[in-house]
Write a protein that holds these residues in place. Structure first.
Motif, PDB file in Angstrom:
ATOM      1  N   GLY A   1       0.818  -1.205   0.000  1.00  0.00           N
ATOM      2  CA  GLY A   1       0.000   0.000   0.000  1.00  0.00           C
ATOM      3  C   GLY A   1       0.848   1.250   0.000  1.00  0.00           C
ATOM      4  N   MET A   2       0.170   2.367   0.111  1.00  0.00           N
ATOM      5  CA  MET A   2       0.870   3.645   0.167  1.00  0.00           C
ATOM      6  C   MET A   2       1.590   3.802   1.504  1.00  0.00           C
ATOM      7  N   GLN A   3       2.815   4.321   1.452  1.00  0.00           N
ATOM      8  CA  GLN A   3       3.630   4.451   2.656  1.00  0.00           C
ATOM      9  C   GLN A   3       4.049   5.904   2.857  1.00  0.00           C
ATOM     10  N   ASP A  39       5.048   4.763   8.319  1.00  0.00           N
ATOM     11  CA  ASP A  39       5.630   3.505   7.876  1.00  0.00           C
ATOM     12  C   ASP A  39       7.147   3.498   8.005  1.00  0.00           C
ATOM     13  N   ASP A  48       4.585   5.511  -4.607  1.00  0.00           N
ATOM     14  CA  ASP A  48       3.933   4.749  -3.542  1.00  0.00           C
ATOM     15  C   ASP A  48       4.574   4.913  -2.166  1.00  0.00           C
ATOM     16  N   ARG A  79      -1.706   9.310   3.875  1.00  0.00           N
ATOM     17  CA  ARG A  79      -1.759   7.944   3.378  1.00  0.00           C
ATOM     18  C   ARG A  79      -3.132   7.661   2.743  1.00  0.00           C
ATOM     19  N   SER A  80      -4.185   8.101   3.408  1.00  0.00           N
ATOM     20  CA  SER A  80      -5.536   7.875   2.901  1.00  0.00           C
ATOM     21  C   SER A  80      -5.784   8.614   1.594  1.00  0.00           C
ATOM     22  N   ALA A 105      -4.007   6.681  -1.195  1.00  0.00           N
ATOM     23  CA  ALA A 105      -4.709   5.431  -1.510  1.00  0.00           C
ATOM     24  C   ALA A 105      -5.998   5.700  -2.266  1.00  0.00           C
ATOM     25  N   ALA A 153      -7.346   4.453  -5.997  1.00  0.00           N
ATOM     26  CA  ALA A 153      -8.574   3.665  -6.027  1.00  0.00           C
ATOM     27  C   ALA A 153      -9.608   4.261  -6.975  1.00  0.00           C
TER      28      ALA A 153
END
Length: 222
Positions: free
Chosen positions: A2-4, A28, A190, A212-213, A216, A220
């Motif tokens: 996922g995104m870090q 992260d 990413d 991060r959200s 992502a 999406a």
């Protein structure tokens, strides 16, 4: 993957560094900028400080070496506790040898490109690296304005990684904030280094989660 998010302690309060590290424990990675005053016109910290940071940080250390002679120094930062070590292509005599040395020590090997360095410079050797850092400002100082034209590099790297069937991490550093992170994520980035955006926020840990959200969600929705 996922995104870090990797907050940069360049924007932290150096007089209270352990406290500042704990403030971003939702991240992260912890991004540590090492500058020698020669490769870039700024001076930050070196091996002894990074070694101590690695001992107290709840996040793995992402060391960004903006220094001369990384052929000699990069492995020493892995030995000091950095989980990922990034050196600059422009400063290296033998980037492939540095990457192999880092991997032998169990660290992730990453190469960084300044804004003026074409991405083609590393394309033939991409398999040697775990991550490529695309600088979206000139290295040396925090708080600079994001360079959107660097997204061509990010897109080229993501395309090359996909074509090779690899999981290359693509990191960006410089001007990453709420108003830019979605652009980078859509281009193929990413892992995001954010300094001022995180440490100047009222709640740095919550800002890490927000960034991060946003990244992502941008992917999406595409």
């Amino acid at each position: 993957m996922g995104m870090q998010i990797a907050p940069s302690i360049l924007s932290a309060d150096f007089a209270n560094l352990e406290r500042e590290i704990v403030k971003v424990d939702t991240a992260d990675w912890l991004h540590v900028d090492v500058m020698d005053g020669h490769f870039v016109p700024n001076l930050t910290l070196g091996l002894p400080v990074l070694e101590r940071i690695a001992e107290v940080s709840p996040m793995p250390i992402d060391a960004h070496l903006m220094i001369e002679n990384p052929d000699h120094w990069a492995p020493r930062y892995a030995e000091a506790g950095a989980t990922s070590v990034t050196f600059h292509y422009e400063a290296a005599n033998d980037p492939k040898a540095i990457a192999r040395d880092l991997r032998k020590l169990g660290a992730r090997a990453s190469v960084a490109l300044k804004p003026g360095t074409p991405v083609d410079a590393i394309m033939d050797d991409l398999a040697e690296f775990d991550m490529v850092l695309v600088m979206t400002v000139e290295p040396g100082f925090g708080g600079q304005e994001f360079m959107p034209d660097m997204m061509d590099k990010v897109r080229a790297l993501r395309h090359a990684s996909n074509e090779a069937g690899r999981n290359l991490w693509i990191q960006t550093d410089g001007g990453i904030a709420r108003d830019t992170i979605e652009t980078v994520a859509r281009a193929g980035g990413d892992i995001f280094v954010a300094g001022s955006a995180v440490y100047k926020a009222e709640d740095p840990a919550a800002e890490v989660d927000t960034l991060r959200s946003l990244a992502a969600a941008a992917v999406a929705h595409d």
